[in-house]
Design a protein around this motif. Structure first.
Motif, PDB file in Angstrom:
ATOM      1  N   GLN A 105      41.729  28.640  47.840  1.00  0.00           N
ATOM      2  CA  GLN A 105      41.598  28.582  50.026  1.00  0.00           C
ATOM      3  C   GLN A 105      40.917  27.678  50.702  1.00  0.00           C
ATOM      4  O   GLN A 105      41.711  27.636  52.018  1.00  0.00           O
ATOM      5  CB  GLN A 105      42.432  30.335  50.943  1.00  0.00           C
ATOM      6  N   GLY A 106      39.587  27.331  49.980  1.00  0.00           N
ATOM      7  CA  GLY A 106      39.224  26.509  50.121  1.00  0.00           C
ATOM      8  C   GLY A 106      37.961  27.097  50.585  1.00  0.00           C
ATOM      9  O   GLY A 106      37.986  28.600  51.269  1.00  0.00           O
ATOM     10  N   TYR A 126      36.478  23.237  50.185  1.00  0.00           N
ATOM     11  CA  TYR A 126      35.345  22.588  48.890  1.00  0.00           C
ATOM     12  C   TYR A 126      37.181  23.684  47.788  1.00  0.00           C
ATOM     13  O   TYR A 126      37.330  24.798  48.349  1.00  0.00           O
ATOM     14  CB  TYR A 126      34.818  22.647  48.465  1.00  0.00           C
ATOM     15  N   TYR A 127      38.179  23.273  47.556  1.00  0.00           N
ATOM     16  CA  TYR A 127      39.091  23.661  46.703  1.00  0.00           C
ATOM     17  C   TYR A 127      38.642  24.253  45.218  1.00  0.00           C
ATOM     18  O   TYR A 127      38.358  23.607  44.676  1.00  0.00           O
ATOM     19  CB  TYR A 127      40.147  23.294  47.240  1.00  0.00           C
ATOM     20  N   GLN A 150      45.961  33.682  40.391  1.00  0.00           N
ATOM     21  CA  GLN A 150      45.112  33.499  42.086  1.00  0.00           C
ATOM     22  C   GLN A 150      43.948  32.646  42.158  1.00  0.00           C
ATOM     23  O   GLN A 150      42.900  33.253  41.479  1.00  0.00           O
ATOM     24  CB  GLN A 150      45.550  34.580  42.847  1.00  0.00           C
ATOM     25  N   LEU A 151      43.067  31.987  42.797  1.00  0.00           N
ATOM     26  CA  LEU A 151      41.127  31.328  42.602  1.00  0.00           C
ATOM     27  C   LEU A 151      40.867  31.882  44.166  1.00  0.00           C
ATOM     28  O   LEU A 151      41.865  31.863  45.147  1.00  0.00           O
ATOM     29  CB  LEU A 151      41.760  30.140  42.805  1.00  0.00           C
ATOM     30  N   VAL A 152      39.856  32.259  43.900  1.00  0.00           N
ATOM     31  CA  VAL A 152      39.111  32.465  45.436  1.00  0.00           C
ATOM     32  C   VAL A 152      37.310  32.278  45.362  1.00  0.00           C
ATOM     33  O   VAL A 152      36.985  32.526  44.196  1.00  0.00           O
ATOM     34  CB  VAL A 152      38.743  34.301  45.123  1.00  0.00           C
ATOM     35  N   GLU A 153      37.737  31.005  46.358  1.00  0.00           N
ATOM     36  CA  GLU A 153      36.532  30.058  46.228  1.00  0.00           C
ATOM     37  C   GLU A 153      35.286  31.532  46.851  1.00  0.00           C
ATOM     38  O   GLU A 153      36.031  32.410  48.072  1.00  0.00           O
ATOM     39  CB  GLU A 153      37.045  28.894  46.452  1.00  0.00           C
TER      40      GLU A 153
END
Length: 124
Positions: A116-117, A94-95, A3-6
């Motif tokens: 999610q960008g 940006y992702y 999981q990635l959170v920007e």
């Protein structure tokens, strides 16, 4: 699963700076190639920067070389994109992405996991 959170996007004037952050969970960034990509309205998603799992190699698209810096802090499981001297053409979502499906030096857009960008808008 990763999981990635920007975070860190926003509105900035031409010539300004922003730092994007990507917090990862489910896998340590110390073992995964990571990247930033962006997509402007009406355009295809494009590669921006990547960093190898070891942190020893970084890659950039030509238009951001000398202005953007990708880095990571393994202890925080976080990847960063420092953006300086921003231009209107840097405006995009940006992702953050993880686990390249192709060699990093190919500057590919193919990654297994995506955040999610975060919107970056540079006003002229």
């Amino acid at each position: 699963q990763v999981q990635l959170v920007e975070s860190g996007g926003g509105l900035v004037q031409t010539g300004g700076s922003l730092r994007l952050s990507c917090a990862a969970s489910g896998r340590t960034v110390s073992r995964t190639n990571m990247a930033w990509l962006r997509q402007a309205p009406g355009k295809e998603r494009e590669f921006v920067a990547a960093i190898s799992w070891s942190g020893g190699s970084t890659y950039y698209r030509d238009s951001v070389k000398g202005r953007f810096t990708i880095s990571k802090i393994n202890a925080k499981n976080t990847v960063y994109l420092q953006m300086n001297s921003l231009k209107a053409e840097d405006t995009a979502v940006y992702y953050c992405a993880a686990e390249s499906l192709r060699p990093l030096e190919s500057l590919s857009r193919d990654y297994r996991y995506w955040g999610q960008g975060t919107q970056v808008t540079v006003s002229s």
